[in-house]
Design an enzyme around this catalytic site. Sequence first.
Site, PDB file in Angstrom:
ATOM      1  N   GLY A  43       0.777  -1.244   0.000  1.00  0.00           N
ATOM      2  CA  GLY A  43       0.000   0.000   0.000  1.00  0.00           C
ATOM      3  C   GLY A  43       0.808   1.293   0.000  1.00  0.00           C
ATOM      4  CD  GLU A  98       2.437   0.584   7.085  1.00  0.00           C
ATOM      5  OE1 GLU A  98       1.881   0.673   5.976  1.00  0.00           O
ATOM      6  OE2 GLU A  98       2.466  -0.464   7.735  1.00  0.00           O
ATOM      7  CG  ASP A  99      -0.992   2.020   3.031  1.00  0.00           C
ATOM      8  OD1 ASP A  99      -0.530   1.529   4.079  1.00  0.00           O
ATOM      9  OD2 ASP A  99      -1.709   1.361   2.253  1.00  0.00           O
ATOM     10  CG  ASP A 102      -6.964  -0.016  10.494  1.00  0.00           C
ATOM     11  OD1 ASP A 102      -7.737   0.194  11.420  1.00  0.00           O
ATOM     12  OD2 ASP A 102      -7.327  -0.340   9.353  1.00  0.00           O
ATOM     13  CE  LYS A 130     -10.006   3.574   8.374  1.00  0.00           C
ATOM     14  NZ  LYS A 130     -10.513   2.238   7.977  1.00  0.00           N
ATOM     15  CG  PHE A 151     -13.413  -0.410   3.436  1.00  0.00           C
ATOM     16  CD1 PHE A 151     -12.618  -0.285   2.306  1.00  0.00           C
ATOM     17  CD2 PHE A 151     -13.356  -1.581   4.167  1.00  0.00           C
ATOM     18  CE1 PHE A 151     -11.774  -1.305   1.901  1.00  0.00           C
ATOM     19  CE2 PHE A 151     -12.521  -2.614   3.761  1.00  0.00           C
ATOM     20  CZ  PHE A 151     -11.730  -2.479   2.630  1.00  0.00           C
ATOM     21  CB  VAL A 152     -10.046   4.981   3.035  1.00  0.00           C
ATOM     22  CG1 VAL A 152     -10.918   6.057   3.650  1.00  0.00           C
ATOM     23  CG2 VAL A 152      -9.081   4.407   4.064  1.00  0.00           C
ATOM     24  CG  ASP A 158      -5.823  -3.753  -1.235  1.00  0.00           C
ATOM     25  OD1 ASP A 158      -5.416  -3.297  -0.141  1.00  0.00           O
ATOM     26  OD2 ASP A 158      -6.057  -4.965  -1.413  1.00  0.00           O
TER      27      ASP A 158
HETATM   28  C1  PRP Z   1      -2.262  -2.245   5.638  1.00  0.00           C
HETATM   29  C2  PRP Z   1      -1.371  -1.018   5.735  1.00  0.00           C
HETATM   30  C3  PRP Z   1      -0.522  -1.294   6.933  1.00  0.00           C
HETATM   31  C4  PRP Z   1      -1.442  -2.097   7.816  1.00  0.00           C
HETATM   32  C5  PRP Z   1      -2.020  -1.196   8.843  1.00  0.00           C
HETATM   33  O1  PRP Z   1      -1.611  -3.213   4.902  1.00  0.00           O
HETATM   34  O2  PRP Z   1      -0.592  -0.846   4.584  1.00  0.00           O
HETATM   35  O3  PRP Z   1       0.628  -2.039   6.606  1.00  0.00           O
HETATM   36  O4  PRP Z   1      -2.465  -2.644   6.987  1.00  0.00           O
HETATM   37  O5  PRP Z   1      -2.898  -1.888   9.674  1.00  0.00           O
HETATM   38  P1  PRP Z   1      -2.659  -2.087  11.224  1.00  0.00           P
HETATM   39  O6  PRP Z   1      -2.308  -0.747  11.803  1.00  0.00           O
HETATM   40  O7  PRP Z   1      -4.013  -2.582  11.678  1.00  0.00           O
HETATM   41  O8  PRP Z   1      -1.606  -3.101  11.427  1.00  0.00           O
HETATM   42  P2  PRP Z   1      -2.318  -4.504   4.274  1.00  0.00           P
HETATM   43  O9  PRP Z   1      -2.081  -5.665   5.170  1.00  0.00           O
HETATM   44  O10 PRP Z   1      -3.733  -4.167   3.919  1.00  0.00           O
HETATM   45  O11 PRP Z   1      -1.455  -4.796   2.972  1.00  0.00           O
HETATM   46  P3  PRP Z   1      -1.232  -3.906   1.654  1.00  0.00           P
HETATM   47  O12 PRP Z   1      -0.394  -2.707   2.072  1.00  0.00           O
HETATM   48  O13 PRP Z   1      -0.479  -4.817   0.741  1.00  0.00           O
HETATM   49  O14 PRP Z   1      -2.568  -3.510   1.113  1.00  0.00           O
END
Ligand code: PRP
Length: 179
Positions: A43, A98-99, A102, A130, A151-152, A158
């Site tokens: 991401g 990071e993107d 959460d 978030k 849900f962004v 993605d």
């Molecule tokens: C997302 C995002 C962070 C993580 C954050 O990745 O890029 O790495 O979740 O969530 P958290 O704070 O609850 O740990 P994802 O696993 O969706 O993979 P992606 O980046 O390949 O979409």
Amino acid sequence: MVDDVERILISTEKLRERIGEMGRQITEDYAGKEILMIGVLRGAVIFMADLARSIKVPVAIDFMAVSSYGMGTASSGVVRILKDLDESVEGKHVLVVEDIIDSGLTLNYLLDNIKSRKPASIRMCTLLNKPERRKVDVHIDYNGFTIPDDFVIGYGLDYAEKYRNLPFIGVLKPEVYQR
Ligand code: PRP
């Protein structure tokens, strides 16, 4: 793709402006130093590409891939390294990118893991935050936008590997993930 977007949360223009500001701040904070940016796949890639170009001190890049969500929408709390760094971080000024933060579980794990490899310094930067979803406390050094628990998607984020190439951050229509 755009038909699945309920509303635009952060426009392309707002992203550009804010990432420019973040780049200027980071440039100031790291004056005279070199940065090793560590992007968390997948991401963060799009944000990282724009952020790196808004920073005026030298930036090296490396990537890690970890699994947290799988294909679903909720964090499992399980973090597994799928791809490790290519280079050593010892003695380097690391900026983890990071993107979205959460639950904080991914970042919490990554920061501990990278710290144990003796970088000269470590800070973290996220495009989106978030706080409502937080399960563990994490310190964010550079935060692009604090957002509600919608849900962004888009700009790297993605749903089931789709929408990453949208040039804005949008809210996904619930009927798409409730299908
Ligand atoms: C997302 C995002 C962070 C993580 C954050 O990745 O890029 O790495 O979740 O969530 P958290 O704070 O609850 O740990 P994802 O696993 O969706 O993979 P992606 O980046 O390949 O979409």
